[in-house]
Scaffold this motif. Structure first.
Motif, PDB file in Angstrom:
ATOM      1  N   GLY A  83       2.006   5.539  -4.364  1.00  0.00           N
ATOM      2  CA  GLY A  83       2.292   4.864  -5.617  1.00  0.00           C
ATOM      3  C   GLY A  83       2.792   3.448  -5.479  1.00  0.00           C
ATOM      4  N   VAL A  84       2.734   2.896  -4.254  1.00  0.00           N
ATOM      5  CA  VAL A  84       3.314   1.579  -4.023  1.00  0.00           C
ATOM      6  C   VAL A  84       2.370   0.662  -3.252  1.00  0.00           C
ATOM      7  N   ARG A  85       1.797   1.138  -2.168  1.00  0.00           N
ATOM      8  CA  ARG A  85       1.135   0.257  -1.207  1.00  0.00           C
ATOM      9  C   ARG A  85      -0.203   0.830  -0.761  1.00  0.00           C
ATOM     10  N   ASP A  86      -1.148  -0.071  -0.553  1.00  0.00           N
ATOM     11  CA  ASP A  86      -2.424   0.233   0.084  1.00  0.00           C
ATOM     12  C   ASP A  86      -3.265   1.257  -0.662  1.00  0.00           C
ATOM     13  N   GLY A  87      -3.148   1.279  -1.955  1.00  0.00           N
ATOM     14  CA  GLY A  87      -4.092   2.035  -2.767  1.00  0.00           C
ATOM     15  C   GLY A  87      -3.914   3.529  -2.778  1.00  0.00           C
TER      16      GLY A  87
END
Length: 340
Positions: free
Chosen positions: A115-119
């Motif tokens: 839910g934050v980084r790299d999809g």
């Protein structure tokens, strides 16, 4: 399934998206509860640093503080996970690099963050796919609300441990938001003399309702020796104030992130023989946080002001309090709620 999708700064949609399928090594979870946090709000405003560093991009699905129940397992995952109540680590390391092999996957350079980084899609949806290796089982005494508070609790527990390695130490927490109050709770459980500094009287009165009575604003701080100071705020000037206030030989713990650089005088750091600690991620303390919730030594449920459905997430991210919300700093989402 229904999912909340952030399509750009201040722009969002409720979408019907394909249900996730458990890839090898993964599980699919029916999401029961998700916490909305400051990181999510930074994505909503477009201020989150990852957007400008190329680590994240729109459209994206938020949600990294979650709990739920395993409904499907992929190849290579034991079927004993089926039906288990779980929460999951946000940080997913590559598993092969030096940091991961040394137990520091939460700072892996190739990590993804749920839910934050790299999809990697987050939990603001009815279902979520995550690696089985990221799961942490929840005992019956840790309900869905507590389960979604484990991730922020792990961060706070790390801060409390760094600030209070010994009993009967005096610690000042700067910022009575979710992380600050959780840090205060864990520090109190460790036997510390806990003081809290806040900006507004209302936030301090809420802290008083949690049993804290050493509450201050900056202009009323007492002249006391603080063995440790935890900056859990987003105010760029407070790390410098923490260094000024902490006892020589003490500790300054930085867990809050400001929108601009915070500067401290390293000459003061050295001449006062202060240990400065920066913390990223709950990963090393998730299981101890679950244990503290399970045995009742820390109960953060009063921090949750309201629980809403996916349809209300956009207004919450925009800073609007749900009707009837309590005074706590945390809003939870139950993706199973359907609002007409």
């Amino acid at each position: 399934m229904r999912a909340f999708v952030l399509t750009g700064p201040g722009a969002y949609e409720m979408q019907e998206v394909p249900e996730p399928v458990a890839a090898p090594g993964e599980v699919v979870v029916d999401v029961e509860r998700v916490g909305v946090c400051g990181t999510d709000m930074e994505f909503f405003t477009g201020e989150m640093a990852y957007l400008h560093q190329g680590h994240a991009s729109f459209p994206m699905r938020l949600g990294h503080e979650w709990s739920g129940r395993v409904r499907a397992v992929g190849a290579g995952v034991g079927r004993e996970w089926l039906g288990r109540r779980v929460m999951g680590d946000t940080m997913i390391g590559c598993g092969d690099c030096r940091r991961c092999l040394r137990g520091r996957g939460h700072v892996c350079a190739k990590r993804s963050e749920v839910g934050v980084r790299d999809g990697r899609p987050g939990a603001l949806a009815e279902q979520l796919a995550v690696p089985a290796s990221s799961l942490h089982p929840l005992p019956d005494s840790v309900d869905a609300t507590l389960g979604a508070l484990v991730e922020p609790g792990g961060n706070a527990l790390r801060a409390a441990r760094s600030a209070t390695p010994e009993m009967n130490e005096r610690v000042l927490v700067l910022g009575p938001g979710t992380i600050g109050l959780l840090t205060a709770m864990f520090a109190r459980a460790r036997g510390a003399d806990v003081h809290i500094m806040g900006k507004t009287r209302s936030s301090l009165e809420f802290a008083r309702g949690l049993g804290f009575d050493r509450l201050w604003q900056e202009d009323t701080l007492p002249d006391l020796p603080f063995d440790a100071i935890v900056d859990a705020s987003n105010a760029p000037q407070l790390p410098s104030l923490a260094l000024e206030l902490v006892e020589p030989g003490g500790r300054v713990v930085c867990i809050g992130l400001a929108g601009e650089p915070s500067r401290i005088d390293t000459r003061t750091l050295a001449l006062k023989d202060v240990t400065a600690v920066g913390l990223l991620s709950a990963s090393p303390a998730l299981d101890p946080a679950i244990k503290a919730y399970a045995d009742g030594s820390v109960d953060p449920r009063p921090l949750v002001a309201a629980t809403v459905g996916l349809e209300q997430v956009g207004t919450v991210l925009a800073g609007q309090r749900p009707p009837g919300a309590g005074a706590g700093p945390k809003i939870h989402v139950d993706p199973r709620l359907v609002v007409d």
